[in-house]
Write a protein that holds these residues in place. Structure first.
Motif, short mmCIF file in Angstrom:
data_model
loop_
_atom_site.label_atom_id
_atom_site.label_comp_id
_atom_site.label_asym_id
_atom_site.label_seq_id
_atom_site.Cartn_x
_atom_site.Cartn_y
_atom_site.Cartn_z
N GLY A 21 0.83 -1.21 0.00
CA GLY A 21 0.00 0.00 0.00
C GLY A 21 0.86 1.26 0.00
O GLY A 21 0.65 2.18 -0.80
N LEU A 22 1.86 1.26 0.87
CA LEU A 22 2.75 2.42 0.97
C LEU A 22 3.50 2.64 -0.35
O LEU A 22 3.66 3.75 -0.83
N ARG A 23 3.89 1.52 -0.96
CA ARG A 23 4.64 1.58 -2.22
C ARG A 23 3.81 2.28 -3.29
O ARG A 23 4.29 3.15 -4.01
N PHE A 24 2.52 1.90 -3.38
CA PHE A 24 1.68 2.44 -4.45
C PHE A 24 1.14 3.83 -4.16
O PHE A 24 0.67 4.52 -5.04
N THR A 25 1.18 4.25 -2.88
CA THR A 25 0.78 5.64 -2.60
C THR A 25 2.00 6.55 -2.61
O THR A 25 1.94 7.69 -2.18
N GLY A 26 3.11 6.01 -3.03
CA GLY A 26 4.31 6.82 -3.18
C GLY A 26 5.09 7.04 -1.91
O GLY A 26 6.10 7.75 -1.90
N HIS A 27 4.66 6.42 -0.80
CA HIS A 27 5.40 6.58 0.46
C HIS A 27 6.52 5.56 0.57
O HIS A 27 6.46 4.63 1.37
N THR A 28 7.53 5.66 -0.23
CA THR A 28 8.65 4.73 -0.09
C THR A 28 9.55 5.20 1.04
O THR A 28 9.59 6.39 1.36
N PHE A 29 10.25 4.27 1.66
CA PHE A 29 11.09 4.63 2.80
C PHE A 29 12.32 3.73 2.79
O PHE A 29 12.32 2.67 2.16
N PRO A 30 13.39 4.14 3.49
CA PRO A 30 14.63 3.36 3.47
C PRO A 30 14.42 1.90 3.92
O PRO A 30 14.88 0.97 3.28
#
Ligand code: UDP
Ligand code: MG
Length: 307
Positions: A249-258
């Motif tokens: 979900g985070l990946r597709f909402t653009g919230h990528t993180f280290p």
């Protein structure tokens, strides 16, 4: 009525003279036909010579010598195997189990009890750690096992002939005798005593052996750890599933993180839990391997006092 007393002996030369004095005094005061069975569990301190001298002088004594040290629980088993009394009493040779209690045990036996187990009210001369760890261990064991095993109870107990007969059909390699006797059933009751320190010598149960004994008790009387392993697997798989959805979900909402920390935690945690559950499985599989060999429980090298 015939009564057999069984003593497992491992390097008890310092205790034996005192034991013999106390035992003969108690036996003389009771009106039963006694036999005294000593199982020398591979002693290297001259215990066997002392015992053979005793056996040569007293026809009530039967002496078995193992070809090596097979362990306390096996020594008890061998003694019970050769005992032919109507009642069989197992006790330690270091006088931590007072022979003076035998009379009370036999009175309960005559009242129709099949097992009379001695419960330690107070334990002199044992470390706080031993008392505490024993207490925790028996609570855990009882919680995990469907066979209720009495607290503060060792192998000091009386067994009737039918209990001994049942026990002798149970030839498992890993023997937790006190649990096996509870498992047999019939009428079981306690007697209470204060446990004295050892009269002489050192304990034969150092920390390593105590842990081994405790694990053996759990694995012989419960498969709960195996069930835990699979529950843990289910719970963690569920948590991992949820986490995967979150990450995607985070990946597709653009919230990528280290993500290094969360990755490491997941890898280490799962790795640890996997090793632990494999270890639990390994424990039970190992027991299967040993059991499948069908070896005899002990090898006797010498006997004295058997016609
Ligand atoms: N014993 C034995 N084989 C062993 C260890 C112990 O026959 O490998 C005997 C020992 O001689 C004693 C009894 O088992 O008669 C109980 O041992 P110990 O008193 O050392 O145990 P603790 O009372 O310290 O738990
Ligand atoms: Mg002892």
């Amino acid at each position: 009525m015939r009564v057999s007393l069984v003593f497992p002996i491992f390097n008890e030369s310092a205790c034996l003279p005192v034991l013999w004095d106390r035992i003969t005094a108690v036996v003389a005061s009771l009106a039963y036909d006694f036999e005294l069975i000593f199982v020398d569990d591979g002693s290297t301190d001259g215990s066997f010579d002392i015992l053979s001298a005793i056996a040569a002088a007293d026809t009530r004594v039967k002496l078995l010598r193992f070809s090596r040290n097979f362990g306390h629980q096996i020594a008890i088993t061998a003694g019970i195997d050769v005992a032919d009394g109507d009642a069989v009493i197992v006790m330690d040779a270091d006088l931590q189990d007072p022979p003076e209690l035998i009379g009370e045990m036999l009175a309960k036996f005559e009242d129709g009890m099949d097992v009379v187990y001695a419960v330690r009210r107070d334990r002199q001369g044992e470390t706080l750690f031993k008392k505490l760890s024993a207490n925790v261990f028996y609570k855990i064991l009882n919680w995990m096992s469907s066979t209720p095993i009495p607290l503060d109870t060792g192998d000091f107990r009386l067994m009737s002939r039918r209990v001994v007969a049942a026990l002798s059909t149970m030839r498992e390699q890993d023997r937790f005798v006190r649990g096996m006797v509870s498992w047999v059933g019939f009428n079981q009751c306690p007697v209470y005593f204060d446990r004295d320190p050892r009269v002489a010598g050192q304990t034969k149960y150092p920390f390593r052996k105590m842990v081994q004994f405790a694990l053996n008790g759990i694995m012989s009387f419960s498969t709960v750890p195996l069930r835990w392993a699979s529950w843990l697997g289910f719970v963690l798989s569920g948590a991992a599933g949820i986490y995967i959805i979150v990450v995607v979900g985070l990946r597709f909402t653009g919230h990528t993180f280290p993500g290094y920390a969360s990755l490491m935690i997941a890898v280490l945690l799962l790795g640890g839990i996997q090793l632990m559950t494999v270890g639990i499985l390994g424990g039970y599989v190992g027991r299967l391997v040993m059991e499948s060999k069908k070896r005899p429980l002990y090898i006797v090298s010498e006997t004295v006092g058997f016609e």
